[in-house]
Design an enzyme around this catalytic site. Structure first.
Site, PDB file in Angstrom:
ATOM      1  N   SER A 231       2.853   3.889  -7.942  1.00 20.28           N
ATOM      2  CA  SER A 231       1.836   1.762  -7.721  1.00 20.28           C
ATOM      3  C   SER A 231       3.546   1.464  -6.852  1.00 20.28           C
ATOM      4  CB  SER A 231       2.835   2.261  -9.299  1.00 20.28           C
ATOM      5  OG  SER A 231       2.276   0.702  -9.909  1.00 20.28           O
ATOM      6  N   SER A 232       2.465   0.053  -6.715  1.00 28.08           N
ATOM      7  CA  SER A 232       3.065  -0.779  -5.741  1.00 28.08           C
ATOM      8  C   SER A 232       4.613  -0.835  -6.651  1.00 28.08           C
ATOM      9  CB  SER A 232       2.566  -1.774  -5.515  1.00 28.08           C
ATOM     10  OG  SER A 232       1.403  -1.607  -5.154  1.00 28.08           O
TER      11      SER A 232
ATOM     12  N   HIS B   2      -3.481   4.322  -2.759  1.00 24.80           N
ATOM     13  CA  HIS B   2      -3.907   3.123  -1.861  1.00 24.80           C
ATOM     14  C   HIS B   2      -4.522   4.487  -1.057  1.00 24.80           C
ATOM     15  CE1 HIS B   2      -1.345   0.299  -3.616  1.00 24.80           C
ATOM     16  NE2 HIS B   2      -2.415  -0.848  -3.985  1.00 24.80           N
TER      17      HIS B   2
ATOM     18  N   LYS C 255      -5.510   6.203 -11.702  1.00 24.19           N
ATOM     19  CA  LYS C 255      -4.560   5.423 -12.445  1.00 24.19           C
ATOM     20  C   LYS C 255      -4.923   4.403 -13.068  1.00 24.19           C
ATOM     21  CE  LYS C 255      -0.632   3.252 -11.990  1.00 24.19           C
ATOM     22  NZ  LYS C 255      -0.430   2.082 -11.663  1.00 24.19           N
ATOM     23  N   ASP C 256      -5.521   3.264 -13.255  1.00 21.48           N
ATOM     24  CA  ASP C 256      -6.159   2.351 -13.980  1.00 21.48           C
ATOM     25  C   ASP C 256      -6.802   2.275 -14.196  1.00 21.48           C
ATOM     26  OD1 ASP C 256      -3.432   0.155 -13.138  1.00 21.48           O
ATOM     27  OD2 ASP C 256      -4.471   1.282 -11.239  1.00 21.48           O
TER      28      ASP C 256
ATOM     29  N   LEU D  57       0.669  -1.284  -0.234  1.00 19.96           N
ATOM     30  CA  LEU D  57      -0.226   0.099  -0.554  1.00 19.96           C
ATOM     31  C   LEU D  57       0.960   1.187  -0.325  1.00 19.96           C
ATOM     32  CD1 LEU D  57      -2.966  -1.173   2.206  1.00 19.96           C
ATOM     33  CD2 LEU D  57      -2.765  -1.339   0.250  1.00 19.96           C
ATOM     34  N   HIS D  58       0.195   2.588  -0.585  1.00 26.23           N
ATOM     35  CA  HIS D  58       1.057   3.691  -0.624  1.00 26.23           C
ATOM     36  C   HIS D  58       0.020   4.637  -0.876  1.00 26.23           C
ATOM     37  CE1 HIS D  58      -0.333   3.513  -4.641  1.00 26.23           C
ATOM     38  NE2 HIS D  58      -0.074   2.271  -5.224  1.00 26.23           N
TER      39      HIS D  58
END
Ligand code: AMP
Length: 267
Positions: free
Chosen positions: A163-164, A15, A127-128, A11-12
């Site tokens: 992003s992860s 999220h 983002k997605d 998680l960043h």
């Protein structure tokens, strides 16, 4: 109202922005962490995807989520599992073309999460963009009783979308990774100068991307925001969508474009 924030963990701040928004609008708020094997291709990064579970749990606890759904792959896909959701058409474009089967895995797991958690609202990141569009289409086509909330892309101070997968980048690649944001900004500049022709906008993005030696472009396209079909001129809602490999790391980013008499973008 039940809010759900589905994630794959690592998680960043992107999220956590979804969690914060959910907390403002819903109670209880549930998060899920499930690294979904069905959305990874055989040559993709499932086995090396970061899994800092303890830190993730700490973050969600600090953010006061009411519950965490943490299923195992065996629980989600038991031995005789054989039912998948395929959103036709949209799933074959852009990301779908580069990652066959990816969106089938996404749609299937999200439908399962919706059925298990039964949220009133579910929170996703722009983002997605193609992912959320596909989930929206699935929700409509299958009469799902859930409202999707789309949240803006959270970025690092230099513009790189969080992003992860950014964790895979070494120092030099991390610097190069800003090329996606720089390319989108170049397209924005053209739009503000009155350019509406997508070939010219794509050319502006390509010029920036081709100037970065660590970057290999997968696609850099301008598409309709609903159908994800290429457009000749930007319309009321289009996406500039990028997928670029920086070293071995595949990064995506996009910019939502509203073009009429005036133009505005969401980055
Ligand atoms: P993931 O863990 O990559 O499956 O992402 C879980 C959710 O977080 C998805 O809805 C993503 O679109 C969203 N997300 C990922 N990165 C960002 C970001 N930088 N800003 C906002 N949302 C994001």
């Amino acid at each position: 109202m039940i809010g759900l924030v589905p994630t794959m963990g690592a998680l960043h701040a992107g999220h956590m922005a979804l969690v914060e928004r959910a907390r403002k609008e819903c109670a209880p708020v549930y998060a899920s962490i499930f690294l979904n094997p069905a959305q990874f291709g055989p040559k993709e990064d499932l086995s090396k995807y970061p899994r800092p579970l303890e830190v993730d749990v700490e973050k969600l606890t600090a953010a006061q989520v009411d519950g965490l759904f943490l299923p195992t792959a065996g629980e989600m896909y038991p031995h005789e599992f054989s039912t998948y959701v395929h959103v036709e058409g949209l799933s074959e474009k852009l990301e779908g073309k580069s990652r066959p089967g990816h969106f089938r895995g996404v749609a299937t797991v999200v439908l399962k999460l919706f059925e298990i958690v039964r949220p009133d609202y579910a929170y996703f990141g722009r983002k997605d963009a193609q992912q959320v569009r596909i989930i929206q289409k699935m929700a409509k086509d299958l009469n799902l009783d859930v409202e999707l909330v789309i949240c803006p892309t959270v970025r690092e101070t230099d513009g790189l979308a969080m992003s992860s997968r950014n964790a895979y980048l070494d120092t030099e690649e991390r610097r190069a990774a800003t090329v996606l944001f720089r390319a989108l900004k170049a397209a924005e500049k053209e739009l503000c100068a009155g350019v509406r022709d997508t070939l010219a906008l794509q050319h502006a993005m390509r010029k920036v991307l081709d100037g970065e030696k660590h970057a290999r472009v997968d696609y850099a396209e301008i598409v309709d925001a609903e159908t994800f079909e290429p457009v000749v001129r930007v319309g009321p809602a289009s996406y500039a969508a990028l997928a670029v490999r920086v070293g071995n790391t595949r990064l995506i980013d996009n910019m939502l474009i509203h073009a009429g008499d005036e133009v505005s973008v969401e980055l």
